[in-house]
Each structure stands twice: as C-alpha cells, then as structure tokens.
Design a protein around this motif. Structure first.
Motif, short mmCIF file in Angstrom:
data_model
loop_
_atom_site.label_atom_id
_atom_site.label_comp_id
_atom_site.label_asym_id
_atom_site.label_seq_id
_atom_site.Cartn_x
_atom_site.Cartn_y
_atom_site.Cartn_z
N LEU A 42 8.82 -0.80 0.87
CA LEU A 42 8.75 -1.33 -0.50
C LEU A 42 7.35 -1.88 -0.79
N THR A 43 6.76 -2.54 0.19
CA THR A 43 5.40 -3.06 0.00
C THR A 43 4.41 -1.91 -0.17
N HIS A 44 4.60 -0.83 0.61
CA HIS A 44 3.77 0.38 0.43
C HIS A 44 3.86 0.88 -1.01
N VAL A 45 5.08 0.97 -1.52
CA VAL A 45 5.30 1.51 -2.86
C VAL A 45 4.65 0.62 -3.92
N VAL A 46 4.85 -0.69 -3.80
CA VAL A 46 4.29 -1.62 -4.78
C VAL A 46 2.76 -1.56 -4.77
N LEU A 47 2.16 -1.54 -3.59
CA LEU A 47 0.70 -1.49 -3.50
C LEU A 47 0.16 -0.17 -4.03
N ALA A 48 0.82 0.94 -3.67
CA ALA A 48 0.36 2.25 -4.16
C ALA A 48 0.43 2.31 -5.68
N ALA A 49 1.51 1.78 -6.26
CA ALA A 49 1.61 1.75 -7.72
C ALA A 49 0.54 0.85 -8.33
N GLY A 50 0.26 -0.27 -7.69
CA GLY A 50 -0.78 -1.17 -8.18
C GLY A 50 -2.16 -0.53 -8.13
N PHE A 51 -2.46 0.18 -7.05
CA PHE A 51 -3.75 0.86 -6.95
C PHE A 51 -3.88 1.96 -8.00
#
Length: 315
Positions: free
Chosen positions: A296-305
């Motif tokens: 989930l942290t991967h997904v949130v960070l990728a979306a943020g980037f």
C-alpha cells in the motif's frame, strides 16, 4: 577601389557558399543522433516507471492488499517502527549519494522509486532507473555509472555478510535437517563475496576509504531494518519477547538470501512455530498485514510521484 573589392569578394563568397551549405547539412544530420543520445536516460526512466506501475497493478489484482483485512495492530509504536523499516533503505542510499554527488532532496524521491522498482519490477531494475535519473542531471555528476555500480556491489556484499551474521544467530533455533543446506548456502555466500575482494582494484571505481564508508552505511541500514521489523512485530504482539522477534528477523533475512535452502517459506514457518507455538496464527495475520502495508505504501508513493510529475509539466 570599392568596386574592385566588391568584384573580388563576390566570387569568394560564391565559392564558400557550397561548403557552408554542406557543413550545415552535416550538422543537421548529426542533430537527431545527439537528440537520441541526450534523451535515452529519459526513455529508460519512463519505461521503468511504466513497468513499476504495471507491477503494482499486477500485485493489486493478485489481492495484494487482502492482508489489510487481518487484525490491525493497535499500538502506534508499530507504525513508527514500520515507517523506519520502509524508509531505511532509501534514506541509507540518500546518505551515500549525498556524500558522493551532493544530490538535492529531490534525489530521495528517485531513490524511493529505485526501491519500488527493485521490488515490483525486477531485481536491480531500480539501479537502472537511478542511473538514468543521474544521467539526466549531467551537471551534477559527469560519470555516474562507476558510483552506482560500486554502491550496488557493496550493498550486495553487505547483505551477504549480514546474512551470515543473522544465520549464525538463528542456527540454534533451526531443526537439524536444515543445518546442511544452511552450511552449503553460507559457503556459497562467502564464495560470492571473494572475487570482489580479490579483484577490488579492477572492480571498484571509488577510492578505498570511500568504499569502506559506503559499506559501513549499508551495514547500518541493514541493521536498522532488521531491528525495525523485530520491534514492529514486538509492538504488535507485546506478549512475545523482543528476543524471539530478533531471532525471527534473523531467520527472515537468512531464508530470503541463502541459496540452496529448500522450501524457504517452510523453513521460516518451522522456526516461527517452534518459537511462538500458540501465537502462530496471530503471526501469520501480522505478516500478511505488514506485507500488505508495504505494498500500500508503494502504491501511495507511486501515485504521489506521478501526480508531482504531472503538476511539474503543467507548470
């Protein structure tokens, strides 16, 4: 005088015009090649970013977040330890490249992308992304390949050495049938490190003092990660002593890196059952929750980037 000068200069101009035109054509012919060479880091970075997004979507479609439906840890200290666990690899790399290249804080985002790419695309694909990121900023570093290569090799060596240390710590808790494959695996790990030590002058680009410093940072980063996950588990299940969790953390690193170890999941489960007994079901839920939280942290960070990149283009 003036007319003579004009008459003399006119033929000369006529003679030079074809040569200048030819030179201009040659320069024009070189421009696409130059453009391609200057854009290839951007192409690689874009391709790996796309692969990273596809990898994340693939893991989500495989019900990668179902672990979040398990019992959620209630202690806030678990989440403090989890944040330390997640961010210790990119922060360790940032400390290294901050010293080597004086990279700005923006580089921390690139290093986070490197970690995500390594975990959801392909091992060491993140290094390719970070190398392309550095090449796009040629004014920051002229030849990034040597430093990226050295840091990557030292990371692998540090991981192998930490694996040996963790294996020695966890061996007393393993059943006898796993001792032989573990010893074989430890021998292979040592053999993998020896060529880099024997031929270090030919392999590495950085000076010896800098190499030792980078190696020490990697060891510290790995130690912080191992302690962080052990304390995260402990804060989630405080009834189990921290010593048990440190042993499980050692086993986790050992089974993930040692070659020739059959049924790695079985080995870890065997140690967990032997150490936790009645708490084994709770451990499974905790492991599932931690793995899902990382995804989930991967997904949130990728979306943020991705959102940050879109905003920059519009500005």
């Amino acid at each position: 005088m003036n007319s003579g000068f004009v008459e003399a200069s006119t033929p000369s101009a006529g003679l030079l015009t074809p040569n200048l035109a030819g030179a201009a054509e040659d320069l024009a012919g070189l421009e696409p090649v130059k453009t391609i060479k200057s854009r290839w880091p951007m192409v690689i970075a874009g391709a790996l970013t796309l692969a990273m997004v596809v990898g994340l979507i693939h893991q989500l479609l495989k019900s990668g977040l179902t672990g979040l439906s398990h019992a959620t840890p209630t202690s806030w200290l678990y989440y403090v330890a989890f944040v330390l666990l997640y961010f210790s690899p990119p922060i360790g790399d940032y400390i290294i490249f901050r010293k080597l290249w004086r990279i700005p804080l923006e580089g921390l985002g690139a290093l986070m992308k490197k970690r995500i790419a390594n975990e959801v695309v392909l091992g060491y694909s993140g290094e390719a992304y970070f190398y392309a990121w550095a090449r796009q900023r040629a004014q920051m570093v002229a030849a990034p390949f040597g430093a990226v290569k050295d840091v990557m090799i030292l990371s692998a060596i540090a991981g192998n050495i930490m694996t040996l240390a963790m294996t020695a710590l966890a061996m007393s808790s393993l059943p006898p049938e796993y001792m032989r494959p573990m010893l074989v695996g430890m021998g292979v790990v040592v053999a993998m490190c020896l060529p880099f030590l024997f031929f270090s002058r030919r392999v590495f680009s950085l000076d010896r003092k800098t190499l030792w410093w980078v190696f020490a940072v990697h060891i510290g980063r790995l130690a912080v990660g191992s302690l962080a996950i052990a304390f995260a588990w402990h804060f989630a299940m405080p009834a189990v002593s921290i010593g048990v969790w440190l042993t499980l953390s050692a086993t986790r690193m050992m089974v993930s890196r040692l070659p020739f170890l059959p049924s790695k999941d079985t080995v870890f489960a065997t140690v967990a059952i032997g150490l936790l007994g009645a708490h084994n079901d709770a451990l499974k839920s905790l492991m599932a929750f931690t793995a899902a939280a990382i995804l989930l942290t991967h997904v949130v960070l990728a979306a943020g980037f991705a959102l940050q990149s879109l905003i920059k283009r519009q500005i």
